[in-house]
Design a protein around this motif. Structure first.
Motif: not given
Length: 413
Positions: A266, A262, A233-234
């Motif tokens: 994120s 990000v 997810n990042v």
């Protein structure tokens, strides 16, 4: 304005620049056990701060240890350029020591006739040249690298020496203002540190409690999920994106080097470590015990890895400033040392940090302390932001001066 393009190798052939030398000491590289309190500075990339060598952070080796090395001996006036892992950090060696030894991650360039060393450093710092370094560097399994052979082919754009001198003089005016702001900040930090020391003289009269009893918000990057979910997810970016990803390395140099960002997904995923300004940030892995207050950028921010955040702004009493100076003090560093473990890599965890015991001033004492130090930190932060603007101006001026967008003859210094 006429600029001629050279390679470093051509400049060597023209006797304008000595062959660059790196600090590749091989098996003779100094070990941590070789360091001494005083001696010959052993300079690493991390010791270069805002274009200057920080002799307060560097290590030292003896003359005997230095004589066992093959190369990497740099002198005042040399330009240092990092070429491994962190690429493109520069400085000019000052006159503090007659000689220094550089780490294998650095190359030194010794300027001779026909080149203004200050112009060349500004050229190395320019976005144009930094992009060349990034594109030319080879990416290994763990970190980027730009060897001496490749450095010999790097393009150098040079005008006549008189023009180099004028460009360097113009840009040095901006650097001088940045330096004045840094000196002002150092003075303000010292005054506020003395205010803390005066306050802390009363600590035996204060109540002792666990850090957890203060109801502070304490979090970090890994509080947002498992390593698997973080990986999924990042996403980190080198170019500007939705939010700034704040790391220990950024805070150490006041965001004067390359940043990480990000995207919005994120940032939203990292909701437990979002930053809004003036949170206390403590490095808890590797470079354990580095202490910072997060700048109040008007831009979304998220905490990076290997650091923890501590915040009390939503409480009745703001402990952030007191804790900042406490953990920077000998007493605070001793507390951190007491909870730090790890044989290969020093680190401490949030649980041990929360359980640590600390003495806290009364509400009235804290409010009086905050009333003194917050205006000083406001000024410090304004200077940090002004320096960022000045650095951007300096970096955009050079290409405009080089391509003739700005007439040098019309600039008064």
């Amino acid at each position: 304005m006429d600029f001629k393009e050279y390679t470093v190798e051509e400049l060597v052939n023209n006797n304008m620049l000595e062959k660059p030398i790196d600090g590749n000491h091989g098996n003779k590289h100094p070990k941590s056990s070789d360091y001494v309190k005083k001696g010959i500075p052993f300079i690493m990339v991390s010791d270069i701060d805002n274009g200057k060598i920080n002799y307060n952070t560097c290590k030292f080796i003896t003359e005997y240890q230095k004589n066992n090395l093959d190369k990497g001996f740099s002198k005042p006036g040399d330009i240092l350029l990092s070429h491994k892992a962190t690429i493109g950090v520069t400085c000019i060696v000052d006159n503090s020591y007659t000689e220094i030894v550089i780490t294998p991650q650095l190359t030194y360039y010794r300027v001779k006739n026909g080149i203004n060393k200050y112009y060349l450093k500004y050229y190395f710092d320019s976005p144009y040249f930094q992009n060349i370094l990034k594109n030319w560097a080879t990416s290994g399994s763990t970190r980027a690298y730009l060897g001496i052979t490749a450095q010999l082919k790097l393009p150098i754009l040079l005008p006549e020496l008189e023009i180099q001198d004028k460009i360097a003089k113009i840009l040095s005016v901006i650097d001088r203002k940045i330096e004045i702001n840094n000196q002002t900040n150092d003075n303000l930090l010292e005054i506020s540190r003395m205010d803390f020391e005066k306050l802390y003289q009363n600590n035996k009269l204060w109540n002792e409690c666990r850090i957890d009893d203060l109801n502070l918000y304490i979090s970090d990057y890994v509080a947002n999920g498992s390593f698997k979910s973080l990986s999924e997810n990042v996403r980190l970016y080198d170019e500007k994106e939705y939010a700034l990803f704040i790391r220990n390395t950024d805070l150490k140099v006041n965001f004067t080097q390359e940043r990480k960002y990000v995207d919005k997904h994120s940032y939203d995923f990292l909701k437990k470590s979002q930053l809004f300004g003036r949170e206390l940030i403590i490095s808890n892995v590797g470079d354990v015990g580095s202490i910072f207050l997060c700048p109040s950028y008007k831009f979304p921010m998220s905490l990076g890895n290997n650091v923890i955040m501590v915040d009390s702004k939503n409480l009745e009493i703001n402990y952030n400033y007191y804790l900042y100076y406490f953990f920077k003090s000998n007493q605070g560093q001793h507390l951190i040392d007491g909870i730090t473990g790890g044989s290969a890599q020093p680190k401490f965890n949030k649980t041990d940090f929360r359980a640590s015991r600390i003495r806290i001033p009364s509400k009235d004492e804290l409010e009086a302390f905050n009333k003194k130090v917050i205006p000083m930190y406001n000024k410090i932060e304004l200077n940090i932001f002004e320096n960022e603007t000045l650095a951007q101006l300096r970096d955009t001026l050079l290409p405009k001066l080089m391509n003739g967008e700005i007439d040098l003859d019309k600039i008064e210094i």
